[in-house]
Design a protein around this motif. Sequence first.
Motif, PDB file in Angstrom:
ATOM      1  N   ALA A   1       0.831  -1.203   0.000  1.00 49.21           N
ATOM      2  CA  ALA A   1       0.000   0.000   0.000  1.00 49.21           C
ATOM      3  C   ALA A   1       0.865   1.252   0.000  1.00 49.21           C
ATOM      4  CB  ALA A   1      -0.922  -0.009   1.217  1.00 49.21           C
ATOM      5  N   LYS A   2       1.999   1.206   0.706  1.00 46.96           N
ATOM      6  CA  LYS A   2       2.907   2.363   0.711  1.00 46.96           C
ATOM      7  C   LYS A   2       3.672   2.487  -0.603  1.00 46.96           C
ATOM      8  CE  LYS A   2       5.152   1.411   4.554  1.00 46.96           C
ATOM      9  NZ  LYS A   2       6.075   1.600   5.693  1.00 46.96           N
ATOM     10  N   VAL A   3       3.998   1.342  -1.225  1.00 51.12           N
ATOM     11  CA  VAL A   3       4.739   1.373  -2.490  1.00 51.12           C
ATOM     12  C   VAL A   3       3.899   1.991  -3.599  1.00 51.12           C
ATOM     13  CG1 VAL A   3       5.750  -0.081  -4.300  1.00 51.12           C
ATOM     14  CG2 VAL A   3       6.224  -0.569  -1.901  1.00 51.12           C
TER      15      VAL A   3
ATOM     16  N   PHE B   1       2.685  -9.064 -10.613  1.00 56.82           N
ATOM     17  CA  PHE B   1       3.296  -8.126  -9.666  1.00 56.82           C
ATOM     18  C   PHE B   1       4.378  -7.302 -10.343  1.00 56.82           C
ATOM     19  CE2 PHE B   1       6.721  -7.113  -6.690  1.00 56.82           C
ATOM     20  CZ  PHE B   1       6.031  -6.354  -5.757  1.00 56.82           C
ATOM     21  N   LEU B   2       5.262  -7.960 -11.091  1.00 60.36           N
ATOM     22  CA  LEU B   2       6.336  -7.232 -11.762  1.00 60.36           C
ATOM     23  C   LEU B   2       5.791  -6.264 -12.804  1.00 60.36           C
ATOM     24  CD1 LEU B   2       9.001 -10.054 -12.228  1.00 60.36           C
ATOM     25  CD2 LEU B   2       8.984  -8.212 -10.538  1.00 60.36           C
ATOM     26  N   ALA B   3       4.800  -6.712 -13.584  1.00 63.95           N
ATOM     27  CA  ALA B   3       4.229  -5.850 -14.624  1.00 63.95           C
ATOM     28  C   ALA B   3       3.552  -4.625 -14.013  1.00 63.95           C
ATOM     29  CB  ALA B   3       3.240  -6.639 -15.470  1.00 63.95           C
ATOM     30  N   VAL B   4       2.734  -4.838 -12.978  1.00 55.14           N
ATOM     31  CA  VAL B   4       2.028  -3.722 -12.340  1.00 55.14           C
ATOM     32  C   VAL B   4       3.012  -2.813 -11.613  1.00 55.14           C
ATOM     33  CG1 VAL B   4       0.336  -3.118 -10.575  1.00 55.14           C
ATOM     34  CG2 VAL B   4      -0.128  -5.003 -12.136  1.00 55.14           C
ATOM     35  N   LEU B   5       4.015  -3.404 -10.956  1.00 50.65           N
ATOM     36  CA  LEU B   5       4.988  -2.596 -10.233  1.00 50.65           C
ATOM     37  C   LEU B   5       5.764  -1.685 -11.176  1.00 50.65           C
ATOM     38  CD1 LEU B   5       6.605  -1.942  -7.641  1.00 50.65           C
ATOM     39  CD2 LEU B   5       8.128  -3.836  -8.262  1.00 50.65           C
ATOM     40  N   ILE B   6       6.278  -2.236 -12.259  1.00 51.23           N
ATOM     41  CA  ILE B   6       7.050  -1.433 -13.204  1.00 51.23           C
ATOM     42  C   ILE B   6       6.173  -0.333 -13.802  1.00 51.23           C
ATOM     43  CG2 ILE B   6       8.253  -1.489 -15.418  1.00 51.23           C
ATOM     44  CD1 ILE B   6       9.230  -4.293 -14.665  1.00 51.23           C
ATOM     45  N   ALA B   7       4.937  -0.685 -14.173  1.00 50.60           N
ATOM     46  CA  ALA B   7       4.036   0.320 -14.740  1.00 50.60           C
ATOM     47  C   ALA B   7       3.761   1.430 -13.731  1.00 50.60           C
ATOM     48  CB  ALA B   7       2.726  -0.340 -15.171  1.00 50.60           C
ATOM     49  N   ARG B   8       3.576   1.061 -12.461  1.00 48.76           N
ATOM     50  CA  ARG B   8       3.284   2.067 -11.433  1.00 48.76           C
ATOM     51  C   ARG B   8       4.484   2.981 -11.197  1.00 48.76           C
ATOM     52  NH1 ARG B   8      -0.117   5.566  -9.381  1.00 48.76           N
ATOM     53  NH2 ARG B   8       0.099   5.883  -7.125  1.00 48.76           N
TER      54      ARG B   8
END
Length: 238
Positions: free
Chosen positions: A113-115, A205-212
């Motif tokens: 949530a913080k990330v 997770f990796l796809a959403v994280l990088i996009a975010r």
Amino acid sequence: MTPRKPLQQVLAGDPGLSILLLSLVLVLFVIYPMVHLEAAGKVWLAAFQSAVLVGGGLSVAATPRLRRLALVLATVAVITLWLGEISPGHWAGVVCRTSLIGFYGLTAVGILAKVFRPGPVTGHRLQGAIAVYLLLGLTFGIGFGLFETLNPGSFRATHGLPSVEADLIYFSFVTLTTVGYGDITPVDPAMRSLALFEAVLGQFFLAVLIARLVALGLMPRPVEEEGRKAPSSQPIDP
């Protein structure tokens, strides 16, 4: 003199996350291979797992109710973890793994949530993203170990499973990264479904994280920062 931060800010700040990330790296890449060294490796594993629990408790940002729940889970995990080392027993391992799964899952959600919240891309945010990824692999690995303990024979290995905990955490990260060496395979239908879910979750997770992170990096600067850099002769709308 710099005023002291409130306790709530200290508990949600960098120190806890740094302890968590460092402890996770040591547990996963240094301590778990030592589990095969019998007593010495198991004591080190218990010590650093306790450090992971402390770091997770300090870094998770949640409501008071969820924070209390995390504290209860961490306390139960630490007590049963050391009881299992002092007096090995089936029940202690089951209770410890169950509480660890709940605590690590809660910690991962709190850090995530913080990330993903709005704000600049900082080192603290990157630390959190790495910690969540490691927590995912660790949580699934402990879950696999719990199921193997309750239902022996759920996994087949070319070399056997000399250490259920360490070997299935290794299998978890192989699955999470979709490497798939094939030396350990699930034979139970439920474990096959869980392994498939972990593989898909890891890629999402990796796809959403990088996009975010890319989106946060491309966000325009706040109006306050632009106002501080603007010439004083030009009025700045609030």
